[in-house]
Scaffold this active site. Structure first.
Site, mmCIF file in Angstrom:
data_model
loop_
_atom_site.group_PDB
_atom_site.id
_atom_site.type_symbol
_atom_site.label_atom_id
_atom_site.label_comp_id
_atom_site.label_asym_id
_atom_site.label_seq_id
_atom_site.Cartn_x
_atom_site.Cartn_y
_atom_site.Cartn_z
ATOM 1 N N GLY A 156 0.832 -1.212 0.000
ATOM 2 C CA GLY A 156 0.000 0.000 0.000
ATOM 3 C C GLY A 156 0.858 1.251 0.000
ATOM 4 C CB SER A 179 0.646 4.092 -4.609
ATOM 5 O OG SER A 179 -0.668 3.818 -4.271
ATOM 6 N NE ARG A 180 -5.026 6.168 -0.733
ATOM 7 C CZ ARG A 180 -5.948 5.393 -1.311
ATOM 8 N NH1 ARG A 180 -5.996 5.285 -2.621
ATOM 9 N NH2 ARG A 180 -6.817 4.739 -0.562
ATOM 10 C CB VAL A 194 -1.825 -7.567 0.523
ATOM 11 C CG1 VAL A 194 -0.728 -6.545 0.365
ATOM 12 C CG2 VAL A 194 -3.138 -6.931 0.945
ATOM 13 C CG ASN A 252 0.978 1.280 4.934
ATOM 14 O OD1 ASN A 252 0.721 2.038 5.872
ATOM 15 N ND2 ASN A 252 0.589 1.547 3.688
ATOM 16 C CB SER A 297 -5.230 1.201 14.139
ATOM 17 O OG SER A 297 -6.148 2.220 14.469
ATOM 18 C CE1 TYR A 314 -8.251 0.032 9.697
ATOM 19 C CE2 TYR A 314 -8.512 1.062 11.839
ATOM 20 C CZ TYR A 314 -7.816 0.932 10.646
ATOM 21 O OH TYR A 314 -6.695 1.700 10.422
ATOM 22 C CE LYS A 363 -5.061 -1.219 10.882
ATOM 23 N NZ LYS A 363 -3.960 -1.525 9.928
HETATM 24 P P1 NAP Z 1 -4.764 5.103 2.554
HETATM 25 O O1 NAP Z 1 -4.332 6.485 2.222
HETATM 26 O O2 NAP Z 1 -6.154 4.683 2.263
HETATM 27 O O3 NAP Z 1 -3.736 4.088 1.872
HETATM 28 C C1 NAP Z 1 -3.919 2.704 1.951
HETATM 29 C C2 NAP Z 1 -3.109 2.071 0.850
HETATM 30 O O4 NAP Z 1 -3.304 0.636 0.917
HETATM 31 C C3 NAP Z 1 -3.555 2.512 -0.544
HETATM 32 O O5 NAP Z 1 -2.417 2.823 -1.304
HETATM 33 C C4 NAP Z 1 -4.285 1.301 -1.072
HETATM 34 O O6 NAP Z 1 -4.184 1.109 -2.452
HETATM 35 C C5 NAP Z 1 -3.526 0.180 -0.398
HETATM 36 N N1 NAP Z 1 -4.291 -1.071 -0.423
HETATM 37 C C6 NAP Z 1 -5.562 -1.261 -0.016
HETATM 38 N N2 NAP Z 1 -5.939 -2.532 -0.227
HETATM 39 C C7 NAP Z 1 -4.875 -3.154 -0.785
HETATM 40 C C8 NAP Z 1 -4.643 -4.478 -1.232
HETATM 41 N N3 NAP Z 1 -5.593 -5.416 -1.158
HETATM 42 N N4 NAP Z 1 -3.431 -4.786 -1.754
HETATM 43 C C9 NAP Z 1 -2.464 -3.837 -1.865
HETATM 44 N N5 NAP Z 1 -2.621 -2.578 -1.463
HETATM 45 C C10 NAP Z 1 -3.816 -2.226 -0.937
HETATM 46 O O7 NAP Z 1 -4.557 4.804 4.108
HETATM 47 P P2 NAP Z 1 -3.510 5.308 5.194
HETATM 48 O O8 NAP Z 1 -4.219 6.225 6.091
HETATM 49 O O9 NAP Z 1 -2.229 5.718 4.546
HETATM 50 O O10 NAP Z 1 -3.319 3.939 5.998
HETATM 51 C C11 NAP Z 1 -2.165 3.117 5.917
HETATM 52 C C12 NAP Z 1 -2.220 2.104 7.051
HETATM 53 O O11 NAP Z 1 -2.268 2.798 8.303
HETATM 54 C C13 NAP Z 1 -3.470 1.214 7.026
HETATM 55 O O12 NAP Z 1 -3.138 -0.093 7.441
HETATM 56 C C14 NAP Z 1 -4.370 1.869 8.036
HETATM 57 O O13 NAP Z 1 -5.292 0.957 8.563
HETATM 58 C C15 NAP Z 1 -3.359 2.336 9.059
HETATM 59 N N6 NAP Z 1 -3.832 3.406 9.941
HETATM 60 C C16 NAP Z 1 -4.224 4.615 9.451
HETATM 61 C C17 NAP Z 1 -4.661 5.600 10.333
HETATM 62 C C18 NAP Z 1 -5.105 6.974 9.856
HETATM 63 O O14 NAP Z 1 -5.595 7.764 10.706
HETATM 64 N N7 NAP Z 1 -4.968 7.308 8.595
HETATM 65 C C19 NAP Z 1 -4.708 5.343 11.710
HETATM 66 C C20 NAP Z 1 -4.308 4.106 12.172
HETATM 67 C C21 NAP Z 1 -3.853 3.140 11.282
HETATM 68 P P3 NAP Z 1 -5.312 1.542 -3.516
HETATM 69 O O15 NAP Z 1 -5.124 2.985 -3.684
HETATM 70 O O16 NAP Z 1 -4.932 0.766 -4.734
HETATM 71 O O17 NAP Z 1 -6.637 1.161 -2.939
#
Ligand code: NAP
Length: 254
Positions: free
Chosen positions: A14, A16-17, A65, A91, A143, A155, A159
Site C-alpha cells: 500500500g 502509493s499514497r 496483498v 501497511n 492502530s 477494523y 488491528k
Molecule cells: P490510505 O491512504 O487509504 O492508503 C492505503 C493504501 O493501501 C492505498 O495505497 C491502497 O491502495 C492500499 N491497499 C488497499 N488494499 C490493498 C490491497 N488489497 N493490496 C495492496 N494494497 C492495498 O490509508 P492510510 O491512512 O495511509 O493507511 C495506511 C495504514 O495505516 C493502514 O493499514 C491503516 O489501517 C493504518 N492506519 C491509518 C490511520 C489513519 O488515521 N490514517 C490510523 C491508524 C492506522 P489503492 O489505492 O490501490 O486502494
C-alpha cells in the site's frame, strides 16, 4: 545516497499514497532501495514518476496483498532486481466502517482479508528470504482502534489481530536475526481519514480540528510521524527491540 538504510531493501505494501508512501520516502532519503505494491496501476505509475523526479528509482509493482501468488511473484521480482528483502512493512489497509447491526458480510470479509490475510501472505513470502539472510525487520501497521472503536468492529479486530501476529512472529523469528514490531497510529491526516469525514458528512477541515482538540499535542498526525516510528523499528541498531507495539497518537492511549 548514504544513510542508516544504505544497501537495505524495503518492501512496503500500500505504498502509493498516505502513510505507506511517506514510509517509502523516509527510507529512500536514508539510502534504502524501495519496492512498493498496490492495486491501482495508475497510482503506482504516478508514485514511481514522483520518485524519479527527485532522483530515485523505485520498483512499483501491481499486487493485491490478498492474493498469495501475486505477492510471491512481486517478491521474486524484487529479489531478482535488488537481491534481498530486508524490511517488510505491512501497511496496506482499508476501512468499511459501520455499526455491527448494519455491517455486511462483505464489510467484514474484505477488512479481515486485506489486513490479516494480507499480512500473512506477505510475511510468509518474505520470511523465506529473511531466514536465509539471517536478517530482517518486519513492521506491521496496527492502530489505536485495536483498543476498541464503535463502528469499527471489523477494523479493530484486525488491528488487534496484527498485534497478536507481531508478538508471535517476534518469538518465531527472533533466532534468525529477524525482529517483528508494530506501530499503532492514532488519527493521521490521509485519504483514509478524509473518506471517514466524507462518509459522516463533515468537512475534512472540521473533522481534523475536532480530532486535534482531543489529542494532547494539539494536532492530528501526519504520515511522516508514522514513518519516523517505522524507521526506528527498521533500524539495524534496533535488534533488541522485538515484539513491541508503539502507539503513535500524540498522547497516551489509556
Ligand atoms: P490510505 O491512504 O487509504 O492508503 C492505503 C493504501 O493501501 C492505498 O495505497 C491502497 O491502495 C492500499 N491497499 C488497499 N488494499 C490493498 C490491497 N488489497 N493490496 C495492496 N494494497 C492495498 O490509508 P492510510 O491512512 O495511509 O493507511 C495506511 C495504514 O495505516 C493502514 O493499514 C491503516 O489501517 C493504518 N492506519 C491509518 C490511520 C489513519 O488515521 N490514517 C490510523 C491508524 C492506522 P489503492 O489505492 O490501490 O486502494
Amino acid at each position: 545516497m548514504t544513510g542508516r538504510f544504505e544497501n537495505r531493501v524495503a518492501f512496503i505494501t500500500g505504498g502509493s499514497r498516505g502513510i505507506g508512501k511517506s514510509i517509502a520516502e523516509t527510507f529512500t532519503e536514508e539510502g534504502a532501495k524501495i519496492a512498493i505494491i498496490d492495486i491501482d496501476t495508475e497510482a503506482l505509475q504516478n508514485v514511481q514518476s514522483e520518485f524519479k523526479e527527485i532522483g530515485f528509482d523505485i520498483l512499483a509493482l501491481q499486487a493485491n496483498v490478498v492474493n498469495s501468488h501475486e505477492v510471491e511473484a512481486a517478491m521474486e521480482q524484487v529479489m531478482k532486481e535488488y537481491g534481498s528483502i530486508d524490511i517488510l512493512v505491512n501497511n496496506a489497509g482499508i476501512i468499511r466502517d459501520n455499526l455491527l447491526f448494519k455491517m455486511t458480510d462483505n464489510d467484514w470479509d474484505q477488512v479481515i482479508d486485506v489486513h490479516l490475510k494480507g499480512a500473512f501472505n506477505t510475511t510468509r513470502a518474505a520470511q523465506k528470504y529473511m531466514v536465509q539472510q539471517k536478517y530482517g525487520r518486519i513492521i506491521n501497521i496496527s492502530s489505536t482502534s485495536a483498543l476498541g472503536n464503535p463502528g469499527q468492529a471489523n477494523y479493530s479486530t484486525v488491528k488487534a489481530g496484527l498485534q497478536g501476529l507481531t508478538k508471535t512472529l517476534a518469538r518465531e523469528f527472533g533466532k534468525f536475526g529477524i525482529t517483528t514490531n508494530a506501530v499503532a497510529p492514532g488519527f493521521i491526516e490521509t485519504d483514509m481519514t478524509k473518506a471517514t469525514a466524507e462518509r459522516i458528512g463533515v468537512p475534512f477541515e472540521d473533522f481534523l480540528k475536532a480530532g486535534a482538540s482531543k489529542i494532547p499535542v494539539g494536532r492530528v498526525g501526519k504520515p511522516r510521524d508514522i514513518a519516523n516510528a517505522v524507521a526506528f523499528f527498521a533500524d539495524e541498531n534496533s535488534s533488541f527491540v522485538n515484539g513491541q507495539v508503539l502507539y503513535v497518537a500524540g498522547g497516551p492511549t489509556n
